[in-house]
Enzyme design. Structure first.
Site, mmCIF file in Angstrom:
data_model
loop_
_atom_site.group_PDB
_atom_site.id
_atom_site.type_symbol
_atom_site.label_atom_id
_atom_site.label_comp_id
_atom_site.label_asym_id
_atom_site.label_seq_id
_atom_site.Cartn_x
_atom_site.Cartn_y
_atom_site.Cartn_z
ATOM 1 C CE LYS A 134 -4.469 -1.414 1.740
ATOM 2 N NZ LYS A 134 -5.549 -1.092 2.656
ATOM 3 C CE LYS A 218 -5.736 -8.209 -2.214
ATOM 4 N NZ LYS A 218 -5.512 -7.749 -0.845
ATOM 5 C CE LYS A 221 -13.096 -3.196 0.181
ATOM 6 N NZ LYS A 221 -12.859 -2.947 1.601
HETATM 7 P P1 TYM Z 1 -10.606 -5.494 3.530
HETATM 8 O O1 TYM Z 1 -11.595 -4.403 3.800
HETATM 9 O O2 TYM Z 1 -9.509 -5.217 2.559
HETATM 10 O O3 TYM Z 1 -11.339 -6.796 3.041
HETATM 11 C C1 TYM Z 1 -12.446 -7.322 3.747
HETATM 12 C C2 TYM Z 1 -12.390 -8.836 3.729
HETATM 13 O O4 TYM Z 1 -12.386 -9.299 2.382
HETATM 14 C C3 TYM Z 1 -11.303 -10.206 2.191
HETATM 15 N N1 TYM Z 1 -10.805 -10.048 0.815
HETATM 16 C C4 TYM Z 1 -10.680 -11.056 -0.057
HETATM 17 N N2 TYM Z 1 -10.971 -12.368 0.050
HETATM 18 C C5 TYM Z 1 -10.753 -13.142 -1.046
HETATM 19 N N3 TYM Z 1 -10.272 -12.647 -2.223
HETATM 20 C C6 TYM Z 1 -9.970 -11.331 -2.364
HETATM 21 N N4 TYM Z 1 -9.522 -10.856 -3.539
HETATM 22 C C7 TYM Z 1 -10.191 -10.477 -1.253
HETATM 23 N N5 TYM Z 1 -9.998 -9.141 -1.044
HETATM 24 C C8 TYM Z 1 -10.383 -8.905 0.222
HETATM 25 C C9 TYM Z 1 -10.257 -9.780 3.211
HETATM 26 O O5 TYM Z 1 -9.361 -10.828 3.497
HETATM 27 C C10 TYM Z 1 -11.122 -9.393 4.386
HETATM 28 O O6 TYM Z 1 -11.457 -10.544 5.133
HETATM 29 N N6 TYM Z 1 -7.495 -5.447 7.454
HETATM 30 C C11 TYM Z 1 -8.809 -5.868 6.992
HETATM 31 C C12 TYM Z 1 -9.947 -5.271 7.783
HETATM 32 C C13 TYM Z 1 -9.887 -5.466 9.254
HETATM 33 C C14 TYM Z 1 -10.132 -6.689 9.952
HETATM 34 C C15 TYM Z 1 -10.013 -6.370 11.323
HETATM 35 C C16 TYM Z 1 -10.426 -7.976 9.539
HETATM 36 C C17 TYM Z 1 -9.644 -4.521 10.189
HETATM 37 N N7 TYM Z 1 -9.711 -5.053 11.412
HETATM 38 C C18 TYM Z 1 -10.167 -7.331 12.315
HETATM 39 C C19 TYM Z 1 -10.590 -8.958 10.533
HETATM 40 C C20 TYM Z 1 -10.473 -8.625 11.887
HETATM 41 C C21 TYM Z 1 -8.972 -5.421 5.554
HETATM 42 O O7 TYM Z 1 -8.316 -4.527 5.090
HETATM 43 O O8 TYM Z 1 -10.004 -6.018 4.908
#
Ligand code: TYM
Length: 356
Positions: A134, A218, A221
C-alpha cells in the site's frame, strides 16, 4: 476440547464459556468502508460471516478508522460505512442477534491499539507485506496510521477477546501478528491466557479471488479497472459484460486440478464458480473439462447473476433506508461497547494506569 489438528495442544481456556452455551467461540471480523465492495470480499469474508452466525457469538465491524489510513473524502465515509453494513445485512447477517457496528463508535478499539503500539516491535511491523504494497515506492509519504494499521487490527480483535476471525487469505499475516501481540502482552505483564491466541477461519473455494483482468493479481477495491472485479452492486448486465471480457487463455478448459493450477486465469474463474455453486473445484473442473471457455463463461454468468443479484438488490434497498441501517449500527455499537469496556478496564489495570 483438544485441538483436532494437534491433539497434544493444551485446551484453550477461552472456549469453555462459549461451549457451555452451545457455541464454538466468539468472532470478530472487519471490512473497510473504502468503496467498491467486490466478489472477493463477499466470497472470502462476508458470505462466511452469515454462515458462522449460528455457531459463534459474532461481532462484525465496519472499520472506518482503518479506512482513513489512506485518504478518504470525508463526505464519502458515511455512505461507504452504510454500504458495508448493508452488505453484511444483505448477505444474511442477523443484525439483532449479532453486533454490526462501525469501529469509530467504539473508542475502546483505539485505546487498546495505543497499548499494542507499545507492545508490537518495529521489526514485526517492518515485515508486513500489506504495508509495503500500500505504501508503494513513496514510503516516506505513507501515513503513520498505515504503518500502525496491524496493531489497530489486533486491538479490533482482542478488545473482545475474540477466539476466531473469518477473513480472506490476504489477512493471514495480520492475524499472525495479532497472535504475536497477544502472546507478548500475556508474557510481558505476566497475565497468562489474558488474551486468547486467535484462530483464523479461512475457508471455501475462493479464499483469494484474483482479478478478472490478471489471474496473478488479487481482486481489489483499488484496481483502477472496474473490469478487474465484480462489484456487489453490479447489475446483471454489468456482471455478464465483465465475465465475457474476463481474461482466459487460448486452450480449452482444464481437465485436471494440476492443469488448472498452471493456468491462473482459468483457475480463478473455476474457483469463483465452485465457491458460488458451493461445490468442490475438482467437481467443477470435471464438468467443464475440455469445453470452450465461452460455454463455461455463459454458465458462470448465469450462476453469478442468480447468486449475487439478490444480494446486490437487497443492498440497494437497504442503502435507500439509511435510518434503518443507522439503527442497526447504533444497537451494534452499544452491544460492542458493553463487551469492550470491562476488557479495556482490565488492560489498563494490568498496564498500571491510575484510574482516579
Ligand atoms: P478489507 O476491507 O480489505 O477486506 C475485507 C475482507 O475481504 C477479504 N478479501 C478477499 N478475500 C478473497 N479474495 C480477495 N480478492 C479479497 N480481497 C479482500 C479480506 O481478506 C477481508 O477478510 N485489514 C482488513 C480489515 C480489518 C479486519 C479487522 C479484519 C480490520 N480489522 C479485524 C478482521 C479482523 C482489511 O483490510 O479487509
Amino acid at each position: 476440547m483438544p485441538d483436532a489438528n494437534n491433539p497434544s495442544a493444551a485446551p484453550n481456556p477461552h472456549l469453555a464459556q462459549y461451549q457451555a452455551r452451545g457455541l464454538k467461540g466468539r468472532i470478530l471480523s472487519g471490512v473497510q468502508p473504502t468503496g467498491n465492495l467486490h466478489l472477493g470480499n463477499y466470497l472470502g469474508a462476508i458470505r462466511n460471516f452469515a454462515r458462522l452466525q449460528s455457531d459463534y457469538e459474532c461481532l462484525y465491524c465496519v472499520v472506518d478508522m482503518h479506512a482513513i489510513t489512506v485518504w478518504q473524502e470525508p463526505k464519502d465515509v458515511i455512505p461507504q460505512t452504510r454500504e458495508i453494513a448493508a452488505a453484511f445485512l444483505a448477505a444474511g447477517v442477523d443484525g439483532t442477534k449479532n453486533a454490526i457496528f462501525n469501529q469509530s463508535a467504539v473508542p475502546e478499539h483505539a485505546q487498546l491499539a495505543w497499548i499494542f503500539n507499545c507492545v508490537a516491535r518495529l521489526g514485526w511491523m517492518n515485515r508486513m507485506t500489506q504495508f509495503k504494497e500500500k505504501a508503494g515506492k513513496d514510503r516516506e509519504n505513507a501515513s503513520l496510521g498505515l504503518y500502525a494499521y496491524p496493531a489497530l487490527m489486533a486491538a479490533d480483535i482482542l478488545i473482545y477477546k475474540a477466539t476466531h476471525v473469518p477473513v480472506g487469505e490476504d489477512q493471514k499475516q495480520h492475524l499472525e501478528l495479532t497472535r504475536d501481540i497477544a502472546v507478548k502482552f500475556n508474557n510481558d505483564f505476566n497475565v497468562p491466557d489474558f488474551f486468547p491466541v486467535t484462530e483464523p477461519l479461512i475457508f471455501g473455494a475462493a479464499t483469494r479471488v484474483m482479478s478478472l483482468r490478471d489471474g496473478t493479481k488479487k481482486m481489489s477495491k483499488s484496481d483502477p479497472s472496474d473490469f478487474s472485479r465484480i462489484n456487489l452492486t453490479d447489475d446483471a448486465d454489468a456482471i455478464a459484460q465483465k465475465i465475457r471480457r474476463a481474461k482466459t487463455d487460448p486452450h480449452p478448459m482444464p481437465e485436471t486440478l494440476e492443469d488448472a493450477e498452471k493456468r491462473p486465469d482459468a483457475d480463478n474463474l473455476l474457483g469463483i464458480y465452485a465457491a458460488l455453486a458451493d461445490r468442490g473445484k475438482a467437481d467443477v473442473i470435471a464438468e467443464f473439462a475440455g469445453k470452450q471457455f465461452s460455454e463455461f463463461k455463459s454458465a458462470l454468468t448465469d450462476l453469478a447473476v442468480t447468486k449475487l443479484g439478490p444480494v446486490g438488490a437487497e443492498m440497494q434497498r437497504l442503502m435507500k433506508d439509511p435510518g434503518h441501517v443507522d439503527s442497526v449500527l447504533k444497537a451494534g455499537a452499544e452491544k460492542a461497547r458493553a463487551l469492550a469496556a470491562p476488557i479495556l478496564a482490565d488492560v489498563y489495570k494490568t498496564v498500571g494506569f491510575l484510574r482516579p
